[in-house]
Design an enzyme around this catalytic site. Sequence first.
Site, PDB file in Angstrom:
ATOM      1  N   GLY A 188      49.112 -10.351  65.117  1.00  0.00           N
ATOM      2  CA  GLY A 188      49.025 -11.097  66.369  1.00  0.00           C
ATOM      3  C   GLY A 188      48.915 -12.581  66.106  1.00  0.00           C
ATOM      4  O   GLY A 188      49.359 -13.089  65.086  1.00  0.00           O
ATOM      5  N   SER A 189      48.305 -13.294  67.037  1.00  0.00           N
ATOM      6  CA  SER A 189      48.197 -14.742  66.941  1.00  0.00           C
ATOM      7  C   SER A 189      46.963 -15.147  66.156  1.00  0.00           C
ATOM      8  O   SER A 189      46.017 -14.373  65.988  1.00  0.00           O
ATOM      9  CB  SER A 189      48.128 -15.359  68.341  1.00  0.00           C
ATOM     10  OG  SER A 189      46.909 -15.001  68.962  1.00  0.00           O
ATOM     11  N   VAL A 192      43.685 -14.950  68.297  1.00  0.00           N
ATOM     12  CA  VAL A 192      43.122 -13.612  68.404  1.00  0.00           C
ATOM     13  C   VAL A 192      42.670 -13.118  67.034  1.00  0.00           C
ATOM     14  O   VAL A 192      41.697 -12.367  66.922  1.00  0.00           O
ATOM     15  CB  VAL A 192      44.140 -12.646  69.038  1.00  0.00           C
ATOM     16  CG1 VAL A 192      43.531 -11.257  69.195  1.00  0.00           C
ATOM     17  CG2 VAL A 192      44.605 -13.173  70.390  1.00  0.00           C
ATOM     18  N   GLY A 193      43.341 -13.567  65.985  1.00  0.00           N
ATOM     19  CA  GLY A 193      42.911 -13.203  64.640  1.00  0.00           C
ATOM     20  C   GLY A 193      41.478 -13.642  64.376  1.00  0.00           C
ATOM     21  O   GLY A 193      40.710 -12.939  63.709  1.00  0.00           O
ATOM     22  N   GLU A 210      47.923 -10.507  60.059  1.00  0.00           N
ATOM     23  CA  GLU A 210      49.327 -10.912  60.031  1.00  0.00           C
ATOM     24  C   GLU A 210      49.583 -11.739  61.278  1.00  0.00           C
ATOM     25  O   GLU A 210      49.711 -11.204  62.374  1.00  0.00           O
ATOM     26  CB  GLU A 210      50.239  -9.681  59.968  1.00  0.00           C
ATOM     27  CG  GLU A 210      50.115  -8.892  58.668  1.00  0.00           C
ATOM     28  CD  GLU A 210      50.508  -9.704  57.449  1.00  0.00           C
ATOM     29  OE1 GLU A 210      51.249 -10.708  57.598  1.00  0.00           O
ATOM     30  OE2 GLU A 210      50.084  -9.353  56.342  1.00  0.00           O
ATOM     31  N   CYS A 244      58.175 -13.125  64.565  1.00  0.00           N
ATOM     32  CA  CYS A 244      57.233 -14.023  63.887  1.00  0.00           C
ATOM     33  C   CYS A 244      57.861 -14.724  62.699  1.00  0.00           C
ATOM     34  O   CYS A 244      57.375 -15.779  62.282  1.00  0.00           O
ATOM     35  CB  CYS A 244      55.982 -13.258  63.468  1.00  0.00           C
ATOM     36  SG  CYS A 244      56.292 -11.916  62.310  1.00  0.00           S
TER      37      CYS A 244
END
Length: 507
Positions: A188-189, A192-193, A210, A244
């Site tokens: 994700g982003s 949010v990571g 990732e 991505c």
Amino acid sequence: MSPHAELVSRLRAAWLSGKTRPTEYRLAQLEALGRFLDEKKQDILEATAADMRKPPFEVEVSELSICRSELNHTLNNLGAWMKDKHVEKNWATQLDSAFIRKDPYGVVLIIGPWNYPINLLLVPLIGAIAAGNCVVMKPSEITRNVERLVAETLPRYLDEDCFAVVTAGVEETTRLLENKFDYIFFTGSSSVGRIVMTAAAKHLTPVTLELGGKNPCYVSDSCDVQNVARRVAWGRFFNAGQTCVAPDYVLCSAEMQEKLLPALREVITEFYGPNPRESPDFGRIVGDRQFQRVQALLHSGHTAIGGQTDAEERYIGEGPGRTAGGRGELQGGGPTRCGPRHPARQPSLSSLPTAPTVLVEVQQDDPVMQEEIFGPILPIVTVASVDDAIAFINARERPLVLYVFSSRKEVVKRVLERTSSGGFCANDTIMHMTIPSLPFGGIGQSGLGRYHGRSSFETFSHQRSALLRGAGRESLNTPRYPPYAPHRLPLLRAATETKRRATCLLL
């Protein structure tokens, strides 16, 4: 008690029983996953079409084929990967056995995104199964049809004592993270990571993140412009730019830009026809919020190619509208991949959120250069030289992948040696993702940890050090015991210290 605590406890009990450890069990579960991919292929094609109007060809290439390749690579090599790795020993342990055992972590959580909802959920799952773990999978709720397919059918193929699928929105996912897992794998982003990593820190749980970022693509003056246009356009507009590892912006000289623009215009027409809206090979952006975000980026620079949008033709189902981010969302803000849970709806198959677009005269502080685009927009930024391009790249966060196009090997080598990125690819885009033996992952803001092939197996394995000594030969241990005697120290050092080998300096 946190939601799903009972589920996590049940899976942990199964793992502690040793059920997942035998090689035969792991192979059987991997084979079952292969049957899921084969038998549910048509369902996957239909679900991805309903969620994003993803072209079947793109699904085959980026979802099914990559998963099959990863699965077969793992099946071909798992026996070798699982073997203990014996290591060099000192003199004192020459008669003993010293090795590294690859132990499973236990119960792991895999949180998948919506942009490649099969690939980016199942490829980590392959590694987790191969390493002998029990797994909780959380597919993205934004691609609702794929989520439903995975939740309803995948458990029928895998051992339900050891593998489970959880459907959850933002609030439920936040609560899910309150449970103690032994490993968390998140795609994700970066925003949010951080949330995932904070939740993991409460239990000291290791994580793989990732993430994404802005992937530079330097195009030197020495290259085949037509080939560059085809490979860059394919990488940028594949899956409507929601990738991505897509090239996020092009760096080139003003002279190269003048050559590249007509080549890109020709290639876009070749790929998608004079009206991309009518092309069956151009996908759709997943939701309204993402469309609005991408549309706002069109105000950066000057539109040289494309730029058309059509929000009115998007079909809005009954009930409250769905907030759809770009990359993964546990709370608001920024491009995200997971979003709040709302009643299902399907985008109109005739809608065209944004046409393939190329922007020029882009400034470094323009919005399109401040965040990951995650849409079919390609900005071009002019630089005077390869050194200026390197300086531009190094002044920003390290990207997930860096692309360079040049027919001169010294240019490629210069960019490779003087920059840092999660991955690197010369004279093409995205294709490094197709090689299971190449580790994939970011660095810094673009990610933490890596996977694919053996790296997936190792990511989900604890490297357990083991020394097996004999119970006898006690006289050999006497020098280390009290009462200490100084004259024993040279003998003890000789027995335990590693000596430096002779070196040869090349002048």
